[in-house]
Design an enzyme around this catalytic site. Structure first.
Site, short mmCIF file in Angstrom:
data_model
loop_
_atom_site.label_atom_id
_atom_site.label_comp_id
_atom_site.label_asym_id
_atom_site.label_seq_id
_atom_site.Cartn_x
_atom_site.Cartn_y
_atom_site.Cartn_z
N ALA A 150 0.97 -1.33 -0.05
CA ALA A 150 -0.14 -0.06 0.03
C ALA A 150 0.86 1.20 0.05
O ALA A 150 2.05 1.30 0.02
CB ALA A 150 -1.02 -0.02 1.18
N GLY A 180 -0.33 -4.93 1.43
CA GLY A 180 -1.60 -5.05 0.76
C GLY A 180 -1.77 -5.66 -0.81
O GLY A 180 -3.02 -6.04 -1.12
N GLU A 224 3.96 -5.78 7.52
CA GLU A 224 3.51 -4.56 8.20
C GLU A 224 4.02 -4.55 9.55
O GLU A 224 3.99 -3.43 9.78
CB GLU A 224 1.97 -4.75 8.27
N GLU A 277 -2.77 -9.30 0.33
CA GLU A 277 -4.10 -8.83 0.58
C GLU A 277 -4.87 -8.89 -0.50
O GLU A 277 -6.10 -9.50 -0.57
CB GLU A 277 -4.24 -7.72 1.64
#
Length: 342
Positions: A150, A193, A216, A196
């Protein structure tokens, strides 16, 4: 467009009027963290020491980036037919043009998931969902990265109140609620991300050099778009805990062994194989495919008893369709079924 230049012992990339980054060596690819946005961002951290800001320039006036930030991550999307995108490429594939292909297209930023990209992805999903000719969708990136994470810059200064009241990242879930089957074709890095996003898809195919991870924790936070939940359901508690708590990555082969991906292919044939699978799906009855997807997806949300009840109801529902009648009649008559999606 980002500009790339090479010098002895250094590789620099930049976006016009934005932040310039310096890699220590052109032969050494950077180690990736959960977020890798090279446009108006600061993706480096102790988890990613190889990529550091080398210079900051003042951007052109009047530019507005995603999430209200000035920068090159601004949305340039025209809704409706003939939509042009800045961060993705869409097209139809298959002999009958019944497969929608979405390619994340921010190679200089390793397909970092800024707000503008997610917005465009959702628009493309809506368009393919509403296209009666499309029966399945393939989501892919580039050979180096599916999506490396992200955008740290977009979340760096967020407060709890901002995240909670603004439902931060909630629009990422659109992919998970797509009724048509989605296949992720993952080459290269699928981190944070990006991992994900892949797990929101119904099927994951991986290239031989793909890497998956949820790093993360190295940035002082945790996954926020389903990483702890979907990863645990896919690979089990022990491996999910190891990946989430250490930030370590797994290879494509390890991901297949753990059940995260279904098949591994050579890098150069991955997307073709994903399109071939999507075309097989799209050639079936679209209404029955949607029922089948709903039933399988429910297995992650319901008890066995509840899931079996839903399966029976959906199974009975197929007998209200013309396609069920056509499929069984074709089988008895030893011919290929001609589904009408009715």
């Amino acid at each position: 467009m980002a500009v790339e230049s090479r010098a002895a012992g250094a590789l620099t990339t930049s976006c016009p009027g934005r932040i310039l980054y310096s890699f220590p060596s052109p032969q050494r690819p950077p180690r990736l963290s959960a977020s890798t946005h090279v446009c108006n961002s600061q993706p480096w951290s102790p988890a990613w020491p190889e990529l550091r800001p080398a210079a900051v320039a003042v951007g052109p006036p009047g530019t507005l980036g995603a999430g209200g930030q000035s920068g090159c991550c601004r949305e340039q999307v025209t809704p409706g037919e003939g939509t042009s995108f800045q961060y993705i490429i869409t097209e139809k594939k298959g002999q009958s043009n019944n497969v929608g292909l979405i390619r994340l297209n921010r190679p200089k930023a390793l397909n970092a998931l800024c707000n503008g990209l997610i917005t465009e992805l959702n628009q493309a999903l809506e368009a393919f969902e509403g296209d009666p000719a499309v029966g399945a969708i393939v989501l892919t990136g580039g050979e180096k990265a599916f999506a490396a994470g992200a955008d740290i810059k977009e979340m760096q200064n967020q407060t709890f109140q901002d995240c909670y009241s603004g439902k931060f990242l909630s629009h990422w879930d659109r992919l998970a609620h797509t009724r048509k089957p989605v296949i992720a074709a993952v080459n290269g890095y699928a981190l944070g991300g990006g991992c994900e996003l892949a797990m929101m898809c119904d099927i994951i195919y991986a290239g031989e050099k793909a890497q998956f991870g949820q790093p993360e924790i190295l940035l002082g936070t945790i996954p926020g778009a389903g990483g702890t939940q979907r990863l645990t359901r896919a690979v089990g508690k022990s491996l999910a805990m190891e990946m989430v708590l250490t930030g370590d990555r797994i290879s494509a082969q390890e991901a297949k062994q753990a059940g995260l991906v279904s098949k591994v292919f050579p890098v150069e044939t991955l997307v073709e194989e994903a399109i071939a699978c999507a075309e097989k799906i799209a050639n079936n009855s679209k209404i029955v495919v949607a029922m089948a997807k709903e039933s399988v997806s429910a297995a992650f949300e319901m008890t066995l008893t509840e899931g079996n009840k839903l399966e029976k109801k959906l199974f009975y529902s197929t007998f209200a369709t013309n396609d069920r009648k056509e499929g069984m009649t074709a089988f008895v008559e030893k011919r290929k079924a001609n589904f009408k999606d009715q």
